[in-house]
Design a protein around this motif. Sequence first.
Motif, PDB file in Angstrom:
ATOM      1  N   ASP A 277       0.856  -1.177   0.000  1.00  0.00           N
ATOM      2  CA  ASP A 277       0.000   0.000   0.000  1.00  0.00           C
ATOM      3  C   ASP A 277       0.896   1.233   0.000  1.00  0.00           C
ATOM      4  O   ASP A 277       1.927   1.250   0.675  1.00  0.00           O
ATOM      5  CB  ASP A 277      -0.866   0.040   1.265  1.00  0.00           C
ATOM      6  CG  ASP A 277      -1.974  -1.004   1.210  1.00  0.00           C
ATOM      7  OD1 ASP A 277      -2.061  -1.701   0.185  1.00  0.00           O
ATOM      8  OD2 ASP A 277      -2.738  -1.101   2.185  1.00  0.00           O
TER       9      ASP A 277
ATOM     10  N   GLU B 189      -8.438  -1.816  -9.979  1.00  0.00           N
ATOM     11  CA  GLU B 189      -8.644  -2.224  -8.584  1.00  0.00           C
ATOM     12  C   GLU B 189      -9.702  -3.302  -8.455  1.00  0.00           C
ATOM     13  O   GLU B 189     -10.202  -3.556  -7.365  1.00  0.00           O
ATOM     14  CB  GLU B 189      -9.067  -1.008  -7.749  1.00  0.00           C
ATOM     15  CG  GLU B 189      -7.975   0.031  -7.591  1.00  0.00           C
ATOM     16  CD  GLU B 189      -8.343   1.086  -6.584  1.00  0.00           C
ATOM     17  OE1 GLU B 189      -9.553   1.340  -6.423  1.00  0.00           O
ATOM     18  OE2 GLU B 189      -7.443   1.648  -5.958  1.00  0.00           O
TER      19      GLU B 189
ATOM     20  N   LEU C 122      -9.979  -5.716  -5.511  1.00  0.00           N
ATOM     21  CA  LEU C 122     -10.392  -5.360  -4.158  1.00  0.00           C
ATOM     22  C   LEU C 122     -11.799  -4.801  -4.123  1.00  0.00           C
ATOM     23  O   LEU C 122     -12.556  -5.066  -3.198  1.00  0.00           O
ATOM     24  CB  LEU C 122      -9.440  -4.301  -3.581  1.00  0.00           C
ATOM     25  CG  LEU C 122      -8.071  -4.812  -3.175  1.00  0.00           C
ATOM     26  CD1 LEU C 122      -7.203  -3.673  -2.730  1.00  0.00           C
ATOM     27  CD2 LEU C 122      -8.212  -5.828  -2.050  1.00  0.00           C
ATOM     28  N   THR C 123     -12.159  -4.029  -5.122  1.00  0.00           N
ATOM     29  CA  THR C 123     -13.426  -3.317  -5.061  1.00  0.00           C
ATOM     30  C   THR C 123     -14.482  -3.916  -5.964  1.00  0.00           C
ATOM     31  O   THR C 123     -15.661  -3.642  -5.808  1.00  0.00           O
ATOM     32  CB  THR C 123     -13.230  -1.861  -5.491  1.00  0.00           C
ATOM     33  OG1 THR C 123     -12.743  -1.857  -6.833  1.00  0.00           O
ATOM     34  CG2 THR C 123     -12.239  -1.153  -4.607  1.00  0.00           C
TER      35      THR C 123
ATOM     36  N   ALA D 225      -3.490   0.627  -3.466  1.00  0.00           N
ATOM     37  CA  ALA D 225      -3.499  -0.567  -2.622  1.00  0.00           C
ATOM     38  C   ALA D 225      -2.632  -1.663  -3.221  1.00  0.00           C
ATOM     39  O   ALA D 225      -2.540  -1.789  -4.445  1.00  0.00           O
ATOM     40  CB  ALA D 225      -4.924  -1.072  -2.456  1.00  0.00           C
TER      41      ALA D 225
ATOM     42  N   ARG E 280       1.857   0.962   4.019  1.00  0.00           N
ATOM     43  CA  ARG E 280       1.662  -0.298   4.731  1.00  0.00           C
ATOM     44  C   ARG E 280       2.255  -1.404   3.880  1.00  0.00           C
ATOM     45  O   ARG E 280       2.116  -1.385   2.662  1.00  0.00           O
ATOM     46  CB  ARG E 280       0.171  -0.575   4.928  1.00  0.00           C
ATOM     47  CG  ARG E 280      -0.440   0.121   6.112  1.00  0.00           C
ATOM     48  CD  ARG E 280      -1.869  -0.332   6.281  1.00  0.00           C
ATOM     49  NE  ARG E 280      -2.628  -0.025   5.093  1.00  0.00           N
ATOM     50  CZ  ARG E 280      -3.670   0.812   5.079  1.00  0.00           C
ATOM     51  NH1 ARG E 280      -4.061   1.391   6.179  1.00  0.00           N
ATOM     52  NH2 ARG E 280      -4.329   1.029   3.961  1.00  0.00           N
TER      53      ARG E 280
ATOM     54  N   THR F 276      -1.240  -4.801   4.727  1.00  0.00           N
ATOM     55  CA  THR F 276      -1.863  -4.188   3.568  1.00  0.00           C
ATOM     56  C   THR F 276      -3.359  -4.500   3.509  1.00  0.00           C
ATOM     57  O   THR F 276      -3.846  -5.441   4.127  1.00  0.00           O
ATOM     58  CB  THR F 276      -1.216  -4.696   2.265  1.00  0.00           C
ATOM     59  OG1 THR F 276      -1.404  -6.106   2.219  1.00  0.00           O
ATOM     60  CG2 THR F 276       0.247  -4.373   2.216  1.00  0.00           C
ATOM     61  N   THR F 277      -4.057  -3.667   2.740  1.00  0.00           N
ATOM     62  CA  THR F 277      -5.481  -3.868   2.536  1.00  0.00           C
ATOM     63  C   THR F 277      -5.760  -5.257   1.987  1.00  0.00           C
ATOM     64  O   THR F 277      -6.724  -5.913   2.370  1.00  0.00           O
ATOM     65  CB  THR F 277      -5.991  -2.831   1.520  1.00  0.00           C
ATOM     66  OG1 THR F 277      -5.330  -1.604   1.772  1.00  0.00           O
ATOM     67  CG2 THR F 277      -7.478  -2.654   1.627  1.00  0.00           C
TER      68      THR F 277
ATOM     69  N   ALA G 115      -5.537  -7.841   4.630  1.00  0.00           N
ATOM     70  CA  ALA G 115      -6.695  -7.726   5.508  1.00  0.00           C
ATOM     71  C   ALA G 115      -7.925  -8.334   4.845  1.00  0.00           C
ATOM     72  O   ALA G 115      -8.708  -9.048   5.473  1.00  0.00           O
ATOM     73  CB  ALA G 115      -6.947  -6.265   5.854  1.00  0.00           C
ATOM     74  N   ALA G 116      -8.087  -8.064   3.552  1.00  0.00           N
ATOM     75  CA  ALA G 116      -9.228  -8.609   2.818  1.00  0.00           C
ATOM     76  C   ALA G 116      -9.183 -10.131   2.822  1.00  0.00           C
ATOM     77  O   ALA G 116     -10.208 -10.809   2.982  1.00  0.00           O
ATOM     78  CB  ALA G 116      -9.222  -8.085   1.383  1.00  0.00           C
TER      79      ALA G 116
END
Lengths: 49, 824
Positions: free
Chosen positions: B347, B359, B362-363, B378, B394, B399-400, B403-404
């Motif tokens: 990140d 993205e 993630l999204t 990210a 991060r 990182t995102t 975490a995901a």
Amino acid sequence: MNILFLLIPLGLMVLAAMVAAFLWAVRRGQFEDMEQAAVRILLDEDRAP
Amino acid sequence: MPPTETPVCFHCGSALPAGATVMATLEGEPREFCCAGCETAARFILAQGLGGYYAFRAPSAPAPGRARDWSAFDRAEARRRYTHLRADGRSEVSLRVDGMHCAACAWLIERGLERLPGAQAAHVDVTGARVELAYDADRLPLSRVLATLEQLGFQPRPLAFGNADTGEDAQRRAALRRLGIAGIGMMQVMTYAGSLYAGAWHGMSPALEALFRWVSLLVATPVVTYAAAPFFLGAWRSLRAGTLGMDVPVALSIAAAYAASLWATVTGTGTVYFDSVVMFTFFLTLGRFVEQSVRQRAGERQEAVARLLPEAALRLLPDGGGERVLPEELAVGDLIRVRPGERAPADGEVVEGGSEFDESLLTGESAPRVKGAGATVAAGTLNLRNALDLRVTRSGQDTTLAAAARLLARARAERPGVAATADAVATWFVGGVLLIAAAVGVYWSLVDTPRAFPAVLAVLVVTCPCALSLATPAALAAAADRLAHAGVWVVRGRAVETLARTDAAVFDKTGTLTRGTPRLVRVELLAADAPPADAPDAERQRQHWLAIAAGMERRSEHPMARAFAEAAARDDVAHVRNVAGAGIAATVGGRSYRLGRAEFAAPGAFWRPRVSDDESLVVLGDATGPLAAFVLTDAVRADAAATLRALARRGLRVEIASGDRTEVVAAVAQRLGVDSAAGDLSPAEKLATVRRLQRQGRVVTVIGDGVNDAPVLAGADVSVAVGGGTDLAKVSADLVLLGDRLEPLADAVDVARRTMRIVRENLAWAVLYNAVAVPLAASGHLAPWLAALGMSASSLLVVCNALRLRARPAAAFASGCTTAPAVA
């Protein structure tokens, strides 16, 4: 039937050898891949690079 | 119906794209390739003298990926992390290699690696997608090993040394040892038991009988103490947790029968039940082993999310230079550069430059996001346009992306399974058995004490919960095995139960029904002096423009460029300039061209190409105006229509829910004959589609590919990921379709339904058997040996019934055709 008193302990020894061989094979990873071994013999390096 | 002969790529075996193939003469034979990458791989393999690969491999090979920069793996940090220095001075590295699927692949890799100078021994495990290499780290850099694997057409990735994998291996070996010991022990004890039974009928000298008993005790002891140990542990654990698991009566009957036999042998009285003990142990161990190994194999396929991170990051040094480091090495505050086509390694905040990022991972948002200075990027997202510099905010596990992944893992763990139901049933069953056994024990000790123990034991042994504890897992495992051969991995065994009941299927479009990558459909000539489309000269001109366009696109990392990757390309391309959002300008052979959107490539040209809704256009132009238009489409998979029809025939309601534009979705749905299709859906709306069907009382299967489907997949009753999808999607799915075909899905539904029918048959048998056997055992009319025999026969019956699932129709393999057996 008295021969059985000899044969059965003998059989036990064979059994022990069998178990030892099996444990050895497991440790050597011989059961990890059951598919490759069968085809392996067909693949041959008949031509050097 | 004879299988249709379609031309396929010599290397990867995929169908050749129309009009855009690479021809090459290799070893005197003309060969056709789908792309230049495959040609290179084949040349490399033949040059190494490894042509035997093509003779013995399974029909398709992986298509080679883009050559990557592996130099970061030569750093000391990487060496420490990924390799292990052995006592003899050699290094060991463990690699995960994707794309292997047959023994020939393994042979190719072993030979290919062992030829490298400094390589010592390579060991390949196809099922585990694992390669172990021992080598001399001073003579052979790790980057060369990785590059070689890539050249051979596989996708390597080093595994951090000493991770959880070895634990799983050890577990598997221990299970195998237990199974072997139980099996060998059973064979022996059964022969002794046979002699004892024969002796009981025909008479046997007491000394000989004692010998047989003692020998049986000797052989049965390791079986009980070693092979059956997991049952005792399991029983102990479930008792401590305050529940009655299947292991409780199993452990109880094994322990009781063994203890009684031990007593009988030592004192020389009563009956021995060694045969019952070992048989019981062996069959239960076998059932568990089959189930466990199938589950483990499937689990190996879901490698960590880390794979979405790039192999290396480019860290900028204060002096203006850069160095290749591992993403894990990045620290907060580091300055890194992300070039187009790369994924962000951590990140970060944009310091300099601007670009567009994909993205979708993630999204779920498929449109690229523009990122300027100060914007956050990210980890794992893909840079589509220009190089830019990031300051790391991060990295690693913070990182995102990480975490995901953790979130997904937790969601999966929390999902209620049918497993709970089975456990609940088991608890009641076990409780009932224990109560009956206790009642029988109390009754007989009051009425006729010597008969109490045999009767209790007979009850415990005869009420084999085999249909529940053995046959159901065995049926599920057999189904999983059968499906794995058909190209479907069952990641969660219980998925089969739900799949059997499913009556609605929701498909994602991009990457699921379609291939997910654009393909060139046709080339239209636009120059003022262009010959008519069917003139003999036209094809030559098309090739000419295509080669120019392909040459320019080689310099671009735009997703569209992938459509040109298969075409032969000019390499005299210079002065390349990427224009964000528009296209690419360059000179080819000294002339300047523009390639991209129509407005960019040929400004002012009043011309509208005719394309249908699911096609898009790339135009090549120069100063004189437009020259050629390349029509691209995200091609529908060849077997999509057949699969949807097959599912509909099986009574499933088929719907399409996609995040793509509504017109595109409608066009695809029409082509596939699906009435119910919706586009422009966010992941939440897709989930709402699933919920709507569930409210109608339907059991919904969701078939998707990307990580953007993850929430939808998690909300489904059964989730299926298509193999081409990313690994994260696989992690959250119940089933994974390997390879590039949807067709196995219909087969999977059939297998699942047959599985559940067999499970029901087994349960019906178990009820009948127990209903007859328990009263007999309780009333003392059943000797424990007869009970064990009955139990074993019953177990064998249900297991064999379950194993019927492994048989597969030969026709499905002989005919490679994709149509459903409508003509059969």
